[in-house]
Design an enzyme around this catalytic site. Structure first.
Site, PDB file in Angstrom:
ATOM      1  CG  HIS A  54      40.823  36.732  27.254  1.00 23.98           C
ATOM      2  ND1 HIS A  54      42.069  36.133  27.251  1.00 23.98           N
ATOM      3  CD2 HIS A  54      39.943  35.779  26.864  1.00 23.98           C
ATOM      4  CE1 HIS A  54      41.952  34.862  26.869  1.00 23.98           C
ATOM      5  NE2 HIS A  54      40.669  34.619  26.634  1.00 23.98           N
ATOM      6  CD  GLU A  92      44.449  38.628  28.092  1.00 25.55           C
ATOM      7  OE1 GLU A  92      44.434  37.614  27.375  1.00 25.55           O
ATOM      8  OE2 GLU A  92      43.652  38.811  29.042  1.00 25.55           O
ATOM      9  CB  CYS A 100      41.368  32.633  29.332  1.00 31.42           C
ATOM     10  SG  CYS A 100      40.034  31.812  28.409  1.00 31.42           S
TER      11      CYS A 100
END
Length: 238
Positions: A171, A173, A87
């Site tokens: 994202h 993660e 990001c």
């Protein structure tokens, strides 16, 4: 084995699922908490790779650490130290490579589909589309010489790669507790930017059990491919 440096720019935007992958592999890593005043490293050769996390700020904000991070990333690229951006981290990587970062046409927040572009199989394997978690209002241009490897309807530029360097606008993660925390912390931002590509907090939390496992499977593939570059192994398309 040199550690990976993970640069964090906001307390709630840590490495998440990436930390689990690294710990499973026994890979050392060091958290550089820029949000807590940690100094930005100067020499990328002290690390096996650089990981840049997300944050609510803009690459274009006049923050003192942004030029320092850009300089670090440029040196890493010049010396062949792999960089992975999430990001804001991807926007920092793009800016360091000479590309612009500008407002996106719409805010993109919550669970939304991503399509893998031709050539993206090097990073995503056999997956051609998946539902990712998003939280951004800006977008990067694709840096000169980089490959555009993923897109979405709301934000065409979702991912790019340049050799061992990878930028992800979405994202990958995320963990379920992170989604819950972000939904709570970002409720006011969601109200301020609500639109067709912005989910309400309850909606994004309700969708998490449906999509989190598949997203983490994508994350495991992507992280595995990036870590192959960290190890100096050639990337494979399958």
């Amino acid at each position: 084995m040199l550690p990976l440096a993970i640069l964090r720019f906001a307390p709630h935007e840590g490495p998440g699922y990436l930390a689990q992958v690294l710990e499973e592999q026994g890979r050392p890593w060091r958290l550089v908490a820029v949000d807590q005043g940690d100094e930005v490293p100067v020499d990328p050769s002290a690390f096996a790779g650089l990981v840049l996390m997300g944050g609510p700020m803009s690459v274009n904000d006049p923050l003192p650490w942004i030029p320092q991070v850009l300089a670090l990333v440029r040196r890493a690229v010049e010396t062949g130290v792999p960089v992975l951006g999430h990001c804001l981290g991807a926007q920092l990587l793009a800016r360091a490579l000479g590309a612009s970062v500008t407002p996106n046409a719409v805010a993109e927040i919550g669970w939304h589909p991503v399509q893998v572009r031709p050539g993206g199989e090097t990073w995503f394997g056999d997956v051609r589309s998946f539902v990712a978690f998003h939280w951004h209002g800006e977008t990067f241009a694709i840096p000169e010489g980089a490959q555009w490897i993923a897109q979405s309807v709301a934000c065409p530029h979702q991912a790019f790669a340049l050799g061992p360097h990878l930028g992800l606008q979405f994202h990958v993660e995320m963990t379920a507790p992170m989604v819950e925390e972000w939904a709570a912390l970002g409720a006011e931002e969601i109200c301020a930017h609500f639109g067709p590509w912005v989910q309400e907090p309850q909606a994004m939390m309700a969708a998490t059990p449906q999509w989190i496992d598949a997203l983490q499977a994508v994350a495991r593939t992507v992280y595995g491919r990036w870590l192959a570059g960290v190890d100096g192994r050639p990337l494979r398309s399958r």
